[in-house]
Write a protein that holds these residues in place. Sequence first.
Motif, PDB file in Angstrom:
ATOM      1  N   ILE A   1      -5.011  20.682   1.604  1.00 24.44           N
ATOM      2  CA  ILE A   1      -5.920  19.565   1.276  1.00 24.44           C
ATOM      3  C   ILE A   1      -6.256  18.746   2.521  1.00 24.44           C
ATOM      4  N   CYS A   2      -5.217  18.338   3.230  1.00 22.68           N
ATOM      5  CA  CYS A   2      -5.418  17.455   4.388  1.00 22.68           C
ATOM      6  C   CYS A   2      -5.635  18.317   5.632  1.00 22.68           C
ATOM      7  N   SER A   3      -6.705  19.081   5.608  1.00 21.71           N
ATOM      8  CA  SER A   3      -6.952  20.037   6.690  1.00 21.71           C
ATOM      9  C   SER A   3      -7.447  19.307   7.937  1.00 21.71           C
ATOM     10  N   PRO A   4      -7.350  19.952   9.101  1.00 19.33           N
ATOM     11  CA  PRO A   4      -7.685  19.240  10.339  1.00 19.33           C
ATOM     12  C   PRO A   4      -9.110  18.684  10.350  1.00 19.33           C
ATOM     13  N   LYS A   5     -10.096  19.505   9.959  1.00 17.79           N
ATOM     14  CA  LYS A   5     -11.483  19.039  10.149  1.00 17.79           C
ATOM     15  C   LYS A   5     -12.136  18.501   8.878  1.00 17.79           C
ATOM     16  N   ASN A   6     -11.811  19.099   7.731  1.00 12.80           N
ATOM     17  CA  ASN A   6     -12.476  18.685   6.491  1.00 12.80           C
ATOM     18  C   ASN A   6     -11.483  18.414   5.373  1.00 12.80           C
ATOM     19  N   PRO A   7     -10.730  17.342   5.466  1.00  8.92           N
ATOM     20  CA  PRO A   7      -9.783  17.061   4.380  1.00  8.92           C
ATOM     21  C   PRO A   7     -10.515  16.807   3.066  1.00  8.92           C
ATOM     22  N   THR A   8      -9.989  17.394   1.989  1.00  8.99           N
ATOM     23  CA  THR A   8     -10.627  17.171   0.691  1.00  8.99           C
ATOM     24  C   THR A   8      -9.891  16.032  -0.021  1.00  8.99           C
ATOM     25  N   CYS A   9     -10.166  14.832   0.461  1.00  7.81           N
ATOM     26  CA  CYS A   9      -9.440  13.644   0.012  1.00  7.81           C
ATOM     27  C   CYS A   9      -9.577  13.415  -1.494  1.00  7.81           C
ATOM     28  N   LEU A  10     -10.689  13.855  -2.057  1.00  8.39           N
ATOM     29  CA  LEU A  10     -10.893  13.653  -3.492  1.00  8.39           C
ATOM     30  C   LEU A  10      -9.799  14.300  -4.323  1.00  8.39           C
ATOM     31  N   LEU A  11      -9.221  15.364  -3.796  1.00 10.61           N
ATOM     32  CA  LEU A  11      -8.192  16.096  -4.539  1.00 10.61           C
ATOM     33  C   LEU A  11      -6.775  15.693  -4.123  1.00 10.61           C
ATOM     34  N   CYS A  12      -6.674  14.724  -3.238  1.00 12.52           N
ATOM     35  CA  CYS A  12      -5.376  14.433  -2.613  1.00 12.52           C
ATOM     36  C   CYS A  12      -4.524  13.476  -3.452  1.00 12.52           C
ATOM     37  N   PRO A  13      -3.264  13.840  -3.672  1.00 14.19           N
ATOM     38  CA  PRO A  13      -2.396  12.955  -4.447  1.00 14.19           C
ATOM     39  C   PRO A  13      -2.061  11.652  -3.710  1.00 14.19           C
ATOM     40  N   TRP A  14      -2.320  11.611  -2.417  1.00 14.37           N
ATOM     41  CA  TRP A  14      -2.041  10.390  -1.656  1.00 14.37           C
ATOM     42  C   TRP A  14      -3.299   9.583  -1.328  1.00 14.37           C
ATOM     43  N   ARG A  15      -4.359   9.909  -2.001  1.00 11.40           N
ATOM     44  CA  ARG A  15      -5.634   9.251  -1.691  1.00 11.40           C
ATOM     45  C   ARG A  15      -5.514   7.716  -1.759  1.00 11.40           C
ATOM     46  N   GLU A  16      -4.865   7.251  -2.819  1.00 13.06           N
ATOM     47  CA  GLU A  16      -4.806   5.786  -2.993  1.00 13.06           C
ATOM     48  C   GLU A  16      -3.867   5.098  -1.999  1.00 13.06           C
ATOM     49  N   PHE A  17      -3.011   5.921  -1.317  1.00 13.63           N
ATOM     50  CA  PHE A  17      -2.078   5.316  -0.356  1.00 13.63           C
ATOM     51  C   PHE A  17      -2.585   5.436   1.089  1.00 13.63           C
TER      52      PHE A  17
ATOM     53  N   MET B   1       0.828  -1.217   0.000  1.00 18.89           N
ATOM     54  CA  MET B   1       0.000   0.000   0.000  1.00 18.89           C
ATOM     55  C   MET B   1       0.871   1.279   0.000  1.00 18.89           C
ATOM     56  N   HIS B   2       1.994   1.220   0.776  1.00 15.14           N
ATOM     57  CA  HIS B   2       2.833   2.421   0.862  1.00 15.14           C
ATOM     58  C   HIS B   2       4.107   2.272   0.041  1.00 15.14           C
ATOM     59  N   ASN B   3       3.974   2.377  -1.257  1.00 17.87           N
ATOM     60  CA  ASN B   3       5.171   2.367  -2.097  1.00 17.87           C
ATOM     61  C   ASN B   3       5.775   3.766  -2.093  1.00 17.87           C
ATOM     62  N   VAL B   4       6.945   3.870  -1.441  1.00 20.14           N
ATOM     63  CA  VAL B   4       7.521   5.196  -1.197  1.00 20.14           C
ATOM     64  C   VAL B   4       7.806   5.944  -2.501  1.00 20.14           C
ATOM     65  N   SER B   5       8.355   5.240  -3.491  1.00 19.62           N
ATOM     66  CA  SER B   5       8.660   5.927  -4.759  1.00 19.62           C
ATOM     67  C   SER B   5       7.389   6.463  -5.403  1.00 19.62           C
ATOM     68  N   ASP B   6       6.353   5.660  -5.390  1.00 19.92           N
ATOM     69  CA  ASP B   6       5.098   6.110  -6.005  1.00 19.92           C
ATOM     70  C   ASP B   6       4.496   7.278  -5.230  1.00 19.92           C
ATOM     71  N   MET B   7       4.594   7.190  -3.900  1.00 19.81           N
ATOM     72  CA  MET B   7       4.041   8.284  -3.078  1.00 19.81           C
ATOM     73  C   MET B   7       4.787   9.584  -3.363  1.00 19.81           C
ATOM     74  N   ARG B   8       6.099   9.501  -3.380  1.00 20.58           N
ATOM     75  CA  ARG B   8       6.893  10.716  -3.634  1.00 20.58           C
ATOM     76  C   ARG B   8       6.596  11.279  -5.017  1.00 20.58           C
ATOM     77  N   ALA B   9       6.540  10.380  -5.995  1.00 22.10           N
ATOM     78  CA  ALA B   9       6.295  10.852  -7.364  1.00 22.10           C
ATOM     79  C   ALA B   9       4.937  11.542  -7.460  1.00 22.10           C
ATOM     80  N   ALA B  10       3.926  10.952  -6.826  1.00 14.25           N
ATOM     81  CA  ALA B  10       2.576  11.538  -6.885  1.00 14.25           C
ATOM     82  C   ALA B  10       2.558  12.908  -6.206  1.00 14.25           C
TER      83      ALA B  10
END
Length: 342
Positions: A198-214, A1-10
């Motif tokens: 994006i990853c705000s304390p109360k209302n993260p907008t996960c739909l727009l997050c580059p790390w959503r899939e991780f 799930m946490h592929n570091v290279s993919d996470m960094r690239a995203a």
Amino acid sequence: MHNVSDMRAALLRWYDEQGRTLPWRVRPEDRAAGVVPDPYAIWLSEVMSQQTTLAHATPYWRAFLEAFPSVVDLADANRDVVLSMWAGLGYYARARNLHKCAGVVRDDHLGIFPTDEKTLLTLPGIGPYTAATIAAICADEATNIVDGNVERVISRTYAFETPLPKGRKALRDLSGTLVRADRPGDYGQALMDLGATICSPKNPTCLLCPWREFCVAHSQSEETKYPVKVKKKPTPIRYGHAYVLRCEDKVLVERRPDSGLLGGMIGVPTTDWGDAPTDHSQAPLHRNWESKGQIRHVFTHFELRLDVFAAEIEASVEGVWVDDTSGLPTVFTKVVEAGLAD
Ligand code: SF4
């Protein structure tokens, strides 16, 4: 799930396209064009923007750079001038350290602001976060930048269960496993941007997050459960009296002792601040004090409630009179406003 290279690239892809443009930031396209970040300007921005919004800190950053274009200019400046320019940003120990740090850079580093993490950590007022940030941004050192925003993103991405502050060291180590020598400055800024936008304390907008899939927290729909924190005790309250000696629109002020909260700043006389409501025994001289109500101000570790009293005196009384409160810390601005109110 946490592929570091993919996470960094995203994350870096997202930063290239959507990272914030900030006045002190050298964007990747500018960096590619040969623009080099100024460590002095980056340091100022980092110190000023801690514990406040960027919108609030930015005018201060501009004013400081205009008044003190180099770290040597800042070191050579009168400390009182620096402190009064800082007024309104809070956390005044930071302003005192800022001036002190500039002096050390002038005297021990030939006026050249260091950019390596190890040396930065030896400077007054520069802690692990600021040292890591300056070194990554200005020298492309592969440091582990961790602030509150980064803690939030990493703890959510990994569903990190140990409550903070106990788990802070382990969370930091976890964050460090993502650090690589490739574009460390951009990576650190990207991570901070992700937490800030994006990853705000109360209302993260996960739909727009580059790390959503991780992100484990997202996959479990438990985003706001993280970072897990030990339940806070209620903020303690301290009490005191503040005394406004006035003549028409002018107020008599004094410089506070160097030590303690608001040390070295200009203010009006107050009693000591204690855990229980106080009395008049510490009032300056004996005057006909008129009660002007109470002001409240929240510091990091406590809330201060000051009962404000005002008295008219002759303008001939010796001391420093001001009719402009912009050089005072916010708590005293509130006190003076209450003291001058009809
Ligand atoms: S997917 Fe949502 S919770 Fe997870 S890192 Fe992104 S914004 Fe934060």
